[in-house]
Write a protein that holds these residues in place. Structure first.
Motif, PDB file in Angstrom:
ATOM      1  N   CYS A   1     -36.787  75.750  79.551  1.00 29.10           N
ATOM      2  CA  CYS A   1     -36.391  74.814  78.369  1.00 29.10           C
ATOM      3  C   CYS A   1     -37.016  75.565  77.160  1.00 29.10           C
ATOM      4  O   CYS A   1     -36.921  74.948  76.111  1.00 29.10           O
ATOM      5  CB  CYS A   1     -37.624  73.875  79.223  1.00 29.10           C
ATOM      6  SG  CYS A   1     -36.512  72.974  80.329  1.00 29.10           S
TER       7      CYS A   1
ATOM      8  N   MET B   1     -33.650  76.780  75.396  1.00 25.81           N
ATOM      9  CA  MET B   1     -33.342  75.475  75.194  1.00 25.81           C
ATOM     10  C   MET B   1     -33.595  74.256  73.350  1.00 25.81           C
ATOM     11  O   MET B   1     -33.120  74.449  72.045  1.00 25.81           O
ATOM     12  CB  MET B   1     -32.955  74.021  75.792  1.00 25.81           C
ATOM     13  CG  MET B   1     -32.362  73.615  75.215  1.00 25.81           C
ATOM     14  SD  MET B   1     -30.518  73.189  75.049  1.00 25.81           S
ATOM     15  CE  MET B   1     -29.893  71.679  74.108  1.00 25.81           C
TER      16      MET B   1
ATOM     17  N   GLN C   1     -30.997  70.529  78.039  1.00 26.91           N
ATOM     18  CA  GLN C   1     -30.507  71.015  78.166  1.00 26.91           C
ATOM     19  C   GLN C   1     -29.016  70.381  79.238  1.00 26.91           C
ATOM     20  O   GLN C   1     -27.975  70.812  79.415  1.00 26.91           O
ATOM     21  CB  GLN C   1     -31.160  72.004  79.211  1.00 26.91           C
ATOM     22  CG  GLN C   1     -30.278  73.826  79.510  1.00 26.91           C
ATOM     23  CD  GLN C   1     -31.236  74.280  79.762  1.00 26.91           C
ATOM     24  OE1 GLN C   1     -30.868  74.951  81.114  1.00 26.91           O
ATOM     25  NE2 GLN C   1     -32.546  74.691  79.059  1.00 26.91           N
TER      26      GLN C   1
END
Length: 244
Positions: free
Chosen positions: A81, A84, A46
């Protein structure tokens, strides 16, 4: 047959929130899940993606996808996360030969609270004292991964915990990964507004499921001598049900 999952620790999990990762794994094992941890895992990509390094991000992504090569769920203790890995990965590989491989991986990614609620259907016995808490929603978890309802469901399931929501819950805390480095002045104004909102709730504890936001908010609260504890959701849950 025992459920088996991969655990993706995240960068901040490995660097600054290792205890949180241990507690997250304890929550999974408490529900009878076997956890596989791959030592060669690395960043979800990311930071590089947000900074415009798309080719480099693709290299990182393919490394992780091919590392987690068995058809197990990939459990992530971070909505940022998760967003992403589940959504943005597909955008980066649209029209490329690896797209199908990436898409199939994305289908296996779960944020931990989502997996605990939707897949495992956990029911926890709250062993803690009565407590008033509030909750901060990480932007990527809210808008991309869309996992906030599961986190709140877990908190509300604790019989001795009262969740008092923020007035401006959906406003960013000013962390934003590289944003806080590139725009520190704006970031400071944003986190100060977030802290004012937290203080106005009359709570003893702030909970979030994002390590970056917690670092940003808790660090600013410490500098301002704000006597409200910042707690990662998975540390909080492990503590309330007696896993620590």
């Amino acid at each position: 047959m025992q459920e088996r999952v991969y655990f993706f620790a995240t960068c901040l999990g490995g660097v600054a929130f290792s205890d949180t990762c241990v507690n997250a794994i304890k929550l999974l094992r408490n529900s009878g899940v076997e956890v596989v941890f791959k030592k060669a895992q690395t960043c979800c990509s990311q930071p590089s993606y947000n900074s415009g390094y798309f080719d480099e991000s693709r290299q990182i992504i393919l490394h992780n996808i091919r590392l987690f090569n068995q058809d197990y769920p990939v459990i992530v203790p971070s909505g940022s996360c998760t967003g992403m890995m589940r959504e943005d990965y597909k955008e980066l590989f649209k029209g490329r030969p690896e797209y199908r491989e990436v898409r199939d991986f994305c289908k296996r990614v779960y944020e931990l609270s989502e997996y605990l609620c939707k897949v495992l259907g956990v029911q926890y016995e709250d062993k803690g004292q009565p407590l008033k808490v509030t909750w901060h929603s990480n932007c990527h978890a809210l808008r991309t991964a869309k996992t906030i309802p599961y986190a709140k469901q877990l908190i509300r399931s604790l019989c001795n915990v009262e969740l008092i929501e923020l007035e401006n819950e959906e406003e960013c805390c000013g962390f934003g990964g590289t944003f806080s480095i590139k725009e520190p002045g704006i970031s400071e104004v944003m986190v100060n507004k977030k802290i004012q909102d937290i203080q106005s709730r009359g709570v003893e504890c702030l909970i979030s499921a994002d390590a970056g936001c917690l670092m940003n908010i808790s660090g600013a609260m410490q500098k301002q001598n704000v006597n409200i504890r910042a707690y990662h959701l998975y540390d909080f849950l492990a503590d309330r049900i007696g896993l620590q």
